[in-house]
Scaffold this motif. Structure first.
Motif, mmCIF file in Angstrom:
data_model
loop_
_atom_site.group_PDB
_atom_site.id
_atom_site.type_symbol
_atom_site.label_atom_id
_atom_site.label_comp_id
_atom_site.label_asym_id
_atom_site.label_seq_id
_atom_site.Cartn_x
_atom_site.Cartn_y
_atom_site.Cartn_z
ATOM 1 N N ASP A 38 0.837 -1.204 0.000
ATOM 2 C CA ASP A 38 0.000 0.000 0.000
ATOM 3 C C ASP A 38 0.873 1.257 0.000
ATOM 4 O O ASP A 38 0.638 2.191 -0.769
ATOM 5 N N GLU A 41 2.851 1.561 -3.375
ATOM 6 C CA GLU A 41 1.967 1.968 -4.472
ATOM 7 C C GLU A 41 1.601 3.443 -4.355
ATOM 8 O O GLU A 41 1.595 4.173 -5.352
ATOM 9 N N ALA A 42 1.322 3.898 -3.136
ATOM 10 C CA ALA A 42 0.988 5.310 -2.929
ATOM 11 C C ALA A 42 2.182 6.200 -3.272
ATOM 12 O O ALA A 42 2.024 7.258 -3.904
ATOM 13 N N LEU A 44 4.623 5.527 -5.371
ATOM 14 C CA LEU A 44 4.806 5.511 -6.822
ATOM 15 C C LEU A 44 3.759 6.393 -7.497
ATOM 16 O O LEU A 44 4.085 7.167 -8.398
ATOM 17 N N ASP A 45 2.505 6.311 -7.048
ATOM 18 C CA ASP A 45 1.433 7.142 -7.613
ATOM 19 C C ASP A 45 1.715 8.628 -7.413
ATOM 20 O O ASP A 45 1.385 9.452 -8.262
ATOM 21 N N ALA A 46 2.329 8.975 -6.285
ATOM 22 C CA ALA A 46 2.632 10.373 -5.974
ATOM 23 C C ALA A 46 3.936 10.838 -6.625
ATOM 24 O O ALA A 46 4.294 12.009 -6.530
ATOM 25 N N LEU A 82 3.597 -4.133 -9.141
ATOM 26 C CA LEU A 82 4.385 -3.003 -8.652
ATOM 27 C C LEU A 82 5.809 -3.057 -9.211
ATOM 28 O O LEU A 82 6.360 -2.037 -9.617
ATOM 29 N N GLU A 85 5.691 -1.767 -12.665
ATOM 30 C CA GLU A 85 5.538 -0.311 -12.681
ATOM 31 C C GLU A 85 6.852 0.392 -12.352
ATOM 32 O O GLU A 85 7.208 1.387 -12.988
#
Length: 114
Positions: A38, A41-42, A44-46, A82, A85
């Motif tokens: 979690d 992933e957060a 990487l998204d940011a 992940l 990504e």
């Protein structure tokens, strides 16, 4: 009739019987892995930097209990996604860095001859 030995025993290594499945211990490990995923992933998204600290698997858990196989499989799939990504982001970042160097070098060469 010959007795069949485990592969490790034939090579002179000590072979131990695995511990019984421990659903509670495995649940804790899966909780930790899901929490780590979690957070990664957060990040990487940011667009944040991800700490590539290695994971050390716990010992003494025994085999994965059947009732947790699907959950563990989902964690593995998330980890693989992940990883893909991160690899793609790294490749894109390296490509952008190379293009930036090429533009810089071209600019320097232009001004040097200009």
């Amino acid at each position: 009739m010959r007795e069949r030995l485990a592969v490790g025993a034939r090579r002179g290594r000590r072979v131990t019987t695995p511990a019984a499945p421990d659903p509670a211990a495995w649940g804790v490990v899966l909780d930790q892995l899901e929490g780590d995923l979690d957070r990664l992933e957060a990040a990487l998204d940011a667009g944040d930097t991800i700490d590539p600290s290695p994971w050390t698997p716990p010992t003494g858990l025994g085999p994965l209990p059947d009732e947790l196989r699907e959950r563990a499989s989902d964690v593995l799939a998330r980890l693989q996604d992940l990883s893909d990504e991160v690899r793609d982001a790294r490749t894109a970042s390296l490509g952008e860095a190379q293009r930036t160097r090429q533009r810089r070098d071209a600019t320097v060469a232009y001004h040097a001859t200009g």
